[in-house]
Scaffold this motif. Structure first.
Motif, PDB file in Angstrom:
ATOM      1  N   MET A 188       0.835  -1.206   0.000  1.00  0.00           N
ATOM      2  CA  MET A 188       0.000   0.000   0.000  1.00  0.00           C
ATOM      3  C   MET A 188       0.869   1.255   0.000  1.00  0.00           C
ATOM      4  SD  MET A 188      -2.645   1.412   2.913  1.00  0.00           S
ATOM      5  CE  MET A 188      -1.237   1.808   3.970  1.00  0.00           C
ATOM      6  N   LEU A 189       1.933   1.249   0.818  1.00  0.00           N
ATOM      7  CA  LEU A 189       2.833   2.397   0.870  1.00  0.00           C
ATOM      8  C   LEU A 189       3.478   2.651  -0.486  1.00  0.00           C
ATOM      9  CD1 LEU A 189       4.803   2.115   4.239  1.00  0.00           C
ATOM     10  CD2 LEU A 189       2.789   3.477   3.700  1.00  0.00           C
ATOM     11  N   GLN A 190       3.936   1.582  -1.124  1.00  0.00           N
ATOM     12  CA  GLN A 190       4.604   1.734  -2.413  1.00  0.00           C
ATOM     13  C   GLN A 190       3.643   2.297  -3.464  1.00  0.00           C
ATOM     14  OE1 GLN A 190       4.604   0.282  -5.636  1.00  0.00           O
ATOM     15  NE2 GLN A 190       6.502   1.337  -6.127  1.00  0.00           N
ATOM     16  N   VAL A 191       2.422   1.778  -3.495  1.00  0.00           N
ATOM     17  CA  VAL A 191       1.421   2.254  -4.451  1.00  0.00           C
ATOM     18  C   VAL A 191       1.066   3.715  -4.179  1.00  0.00           C
ATOM     19  CG1 VAL A 191      -0.979   1.991  -5.195  1.00  0.00           C
ATOM     20  CG2 VAL A 191       0.473  -0.032  -4.919  1.00  0.00           C
ATOM     21  N   MET A 192       0.877   4.049  -2.908  1.00  0.00           N
ATOM     22  CA  MET A 192       0.521   5.420  -2.546  1.00  0.00           C
ATOM     23  C   MET A 192       1.635   6.396  -2.898  1.00  0.00           C
ATOM     24  SD  MET A 192      -0.566   6.970   1.196  1.00  0.00           S
ATOM     25  CE  MET A 192       1.115   6.757   1.854  1.00  0.00           C
ATOM     26  N   ALA A 193       2.883   6.044  -2.544  1.00  0.00           N
ATOM     27  CA  ALA A 193       4.015   6.927  -2.821  1.00  0.00           C
ATOM     28  C   ALA A 193       4.203   7.131  -4.318  1.00  0.00           C
ATOM     29  CB  ALA A 193       5.285   6.352  -2.196  1.00  0.00           C
ATOM     30  N   ALA A 194       4.125   6.043  -5.075  1.00  0.00           N
ATOM     31  CA  ALA A 194       4.295   6.149  -6.518  1.00  0.00           C
ATOM     32  C   ALA A 194       3.195   6.999  -7.139  1.00  0.00           C
ATOM     33  CB  ALA A 194       4.309   4.753  -7.143  1.00  0.00           C
ATOM     34  N   GLY A 195       1.967   6.839  -6.632  1.00  0.00           N
ATOM     35  CA  GLY A 195       0.849   7.612  -7.164  1.00  0.00           C
ATOM     36  C   GLY A 195       0.981   9.100  -6.903  1.00  0.00           C
ATOM     37  N   LEU A 196       1.711   9.470  -5.861  1.00  0.00           N
ATOM     38  CA  LEU A 196       1.919  10.880  -5.520  1.00  0.00           C
ATOM     39  C   LEU A 196       3.220  11.428  -6.096  1.00  0.00           C
ATOM     40  CD1 LEU A 196       0.809  10.764  -1.767  1.00  0.00           C
ATOM     41  CD2 LEU A 196      -0.444  11.809  -3.667  1.00  0.00           C
TER      42      LEU A 196
END
Length: 217
Positions: A188-196
């Motif tokens: 979840m962290l990786q997806v969130m960070a990449a999305g931002l």
């Protein structure tokens, strides 16, 4: 096709995060249920007092975990875009209550942090706590500068328990079908960070596990 894949990943992550929440809540909620059963059968005043103490402890642990996961995993609709740093600090300290072998130090450079940064901080802390099964120290630092939040969490202790799959999830190298409730927070962290437009990284040595993130504010 990409939108379909994104929705599939989002749905799987949501399901796995729910599984993680249920797994971690099972013990304190089960203790509540057992305590109520004992209380219904117990007649001795001293034992009933002990039952009340155990019920109070289990209720407190349950509430602390729910508050933590509400912000770490959920939308946390009760908060604005910026969250006082005192909030995640209190949640982490409450989650560590009773873990006498784990100490935590904070170096928070701002009074407020973006919600995405707070979610990152909390999930890093969760990974760190899980890794220090034999005790140790967690150092947590965060600040906002040059338009981005920088978060670093370091866990130091003997024989840190760190599943390599969590590292792969932080690197974004786990396929959706390979995810589990254990690796879902990292994914979840990786997806969130990449999305931002941000990044997540980690380094593991014999002495410590260090996790860092840059999250555009």
């Amino acid at each position: 096709m990409s939108d379909t894949i994104d929705r599939t990943i989002a749905l799987e992550l949501a399901s796995l995060l729910c599984s993680r929440l249920c797994h971690d809540m099972l013990s304190p909620v089960g203790a509540l249920s057992n305590g109520l059963e004992l209380l219904a059968e117990e007649k001795d005043p001293a034992m009933r007092e002990r039952c009340f103490e155990l019920l109070e402890q289990s209720a407190r642990v349950s509430a602390n975990k729910l508050k933590f996961y509400r912000l770490a995993f959920g939308a946390a609709g009760g908060f604005g875009d910026l969250i006082p740093v005192a909030e995640p600090r209190a949640l982490i300290e409450a989650l560590l209550a009773g873990k006498d072998r784990v100490s935590v130090n904070f170096a928070l450079g701002n009074d407020m942090l973006p919600k995405s940064a707070v979610k990152t901080l909390l999930n890093f802390a969760l990974i760190a706590i899980d890794g220090l099964v034999r005790g140790g120290t967690i150092d947590i630092a965060a600040e906002v500068r040059d338009g981005a939040a920088e978060i670093v969490v370091r866990a130091a202790g003997p024989r840190i328990a760190f599943d390599p799959a969590i590292g792969l999830a932080l690197d974004g190298k786990l396929a959706p079908g390979e995810l589990s409730s254990k690796t879902a927070p990292a994914a979840m962290l990786q997806v969130m960070a990449a999305g931002l437009g941000g990044s997540v990284q980690y380094a593991l040595s014999e002495e410590a596990l260090v996790m860092g993130a840059v999250i555009p504010a």
